[in-house]
Enzyme design. Structure first.
Site, PDB file in Angstrom:
ATOM      1  N   CYS A   1      -0.181   4.072   2.147  1.00 22.71           N
ATOM      2  CA  CYS A   1       0.035   3.896   3.591  1.00 22.71           C
ATOM      3  C   CYS A   1       1.502   4.107   3.965  1.00 22.71           C
ATOM      4  CB  CYS A   1      -0.346   2.483   4.040  1.00 22.71           C
ATOM      5  SG  CYS A   1      -1.970   1.947   3.521  1.00 22.71           S
ATOM      6  N   ASP A   2       2.408   3.517   3.184  1.00 23.21           N
ATOM      7  CA  ASP A   2       3.801   3.423   3.620  1.00 23.21           C
ATOM      8  C   ASP A   2       4.767   4.294   2.828  1.00 23.21           C
ATOM      9  OD1 ASP A   2       2.780   1.491   5.261  1.00 23.21           O
ATOM     10  OD2 ASP A   2       3.544  -0.208   4.111  1.00 23.21           O
TER      11      ASP A   2
ATOM     12  N   CYS B   1       0.844  -1.194   0.000  1.00 30.82           N
ATOM     13  CA  CYS B   1       0.000   0.000   0.000  1.00 30.82           C
ATOM     14  C   CYS B   1       0.877   1.241   0.000  1.00 30.82           C
ATOM     15  CB  CYS B   1      -0.898  -0.040   1.237  1.00 30.82           C
ATOM     16  SG  CYS B   1      -1.911   1.425   1.472  1.00 30.82           S
TER      17      CYS B   1
END
Lengths: 101, 307
Positions: free
Chosen positions: B137-138, B134
């Site tokens: 997300c990261d 993701c």
């Protein structure tokens, strides 16, 4: 017990020198899975007074995030006697979080 | 006598909770089994622009929670537990969880899909240590660094574009010689100064110490292998339906999706499949919620026949 917000000023005292095992939730406000895991972390804190449950906002506490090589959120760490004994990355069900302790 | 639910919904994403809103509102005793938390794949998306009713967009986790609350308002119960075994063939369906065996007259399967993994030996171990699924997300953890995106579809292209704005360099590794992604992605990606492509290539090894240091890729056109340095590997090679539990009981297509048409009826009467887990041409939140309404309609019809 309520969840303790940890920053670089109280980290040494509250985490490294804690006489109880510590569960730390590294999180960020923009991270969806962090929002999903947060109520479970809160519940664990209420239900397990033998564990010290802490949250660290990685955007505000970049030094701590770097110190622990956090490269994904949420990351959970279990610290006993100042040492990381368990680590998990991503959204996990509550029973799996409890198994880490 | 043990309790028999009218409807057990497996999975608490948009399809599952919409099914539950409809069935509980129609007066059926409904239980949703969710292994982690409401919202399913939506929780990974901080901003959803294509679910109607939210002109300023909506956070995926918030939307999932609202759907759960909406269903619970009409009496739906939620149990946080993982299903380990099902028996769908009998008239009374049984669902086994670590917290006990549950019974139902009808079952709505809403187990959704998850990111596909490359299947490399150290991949799981390196999640959060350089391996991610993701970028939204990261990605931020790779500010100023070199990252690799594996894949060539829409989500890989979107990830590469997103990462190109944060990272020093983005390398896209794709097994074909052109992107499969829609045209809208091609131009900005090809134009980006810091995006490089490794065509006709697949990852054969993730090179790591405690965290990712690089990858070894194989070029199928030239038959050569090489190592490239990268701090992060974002794997974006599509999604796989979560249907292992149902193999051998329901008809499943070659890609693992449960075979069901718009009625959501599966090969067993009283069992319905909704959302991303069902064979369908378009997988979106709105099409998942639409499935929930259909499943409820036909579940009600089914429940009327057995009572």
């Amino acid at each position: 017990m309520s969840v303790l917000l940890v920053n670089k000023n109280n980290f040494q005292k509250e985490v490294l020198e804690s006489d109880r095992p510590v569960l730390i939730d590294f999180w960020a406000s923009w991270c969806g899975p962090c929002k999903a895991i947060s109520p479970m972390i809160d519940e664990i804190s209420e239900e397990h007074p033998e564990i010290k449950v802490c949250k660290i906002n990685i955007d505000e506490e970049q030094e701590l995030a770097t110190q622990f090589d956090i490269m994904s959120v949420p990351t959970l760490l279990v610290i006993k006697d100042g040492k990381v004994v368990n680590q998990s990355v991503g959204l996990k069900p509550k029973n799996q979080i409890l198994q880490m302790l | 006598m043990e309790k028999i639910y009218d409807v057990i919904v497996i999975g608490g994403g948009p399809a599952g909770y919409t099914s539950a809103i409809y069935t509980s509102r129609a007066g059926f005793d409904t239980l949703v089994l969710e292994k982690v938390s409401a919202g399913g794949q939506m929780t990974q998306t901080p901003q959803i622009d294509n679910y109607p009713g939210f002109p300023e967009s909506v956070d995926g986790y918030a939307l999932g929670s609202k759907m759960q609350q909406g269903a619970e308002r009409f009496g739906t119960k939620t149990m946080q537990s993982e299903v380990i075994e099902v028996n769908l063939k009998d008239k009374i369906k049984t669902i086994k969880t670590p917290d006990g065996v549950l019974l139902a007259h009808s079952v709505i399967i809403a187990t959704g899909a998850e990111h596909k993994h490359l299947g490399l030996e150290n991949e799981e171990k390196l999640i959060g240590k350089g391996v991610g699924y993701c970028a939204a997300c990261d990605g931020i953890f790779y500010k100023g660094k070199t990252v690799t995106v594996i894949g060539g579809g829409n989500s890989a292209a979107a990830d590469a574009l997103f990462l190109s704005k944060i990272c020093e360099k983005v390398i896209v590794v794709h097994r074909r010689d052109t992107l499969r992604a829609e045209k809208v992605y091609h131009e900005p990606l090809l134009k980006a100064q810091n995006v490089e492509f490794e065509w006709n290539s697949t990852v054969c090894e993730i090179l790591a110490d405690n965290k990712v240091m690089g990858i070894k890729i194989k070029n199928s056109a030239q038959g050569t292998e090489k190592e490239i340095h990268t701090d992060g590997v974002f794997i974006s090679i599509g999604r796989a339906p979560q249907t292992e539990l149902f193999r051998g009981q329901l008809d499943i297509d070659k890609n693992g999706y449960i075979i069901a048409d718009e009625t959501t009826k599966t090969s067993i009467s009283g069992v319905f499949a909704v959302g991303d887990v069902r064979t369908k041409p378009v997988r979106q939140i709105v099409t998942a919620t639409a499935d929930g309404a259909c499943a409820s309609h036909f579940a009600e019809e089914y429940l009327a026949t057995i009572q």
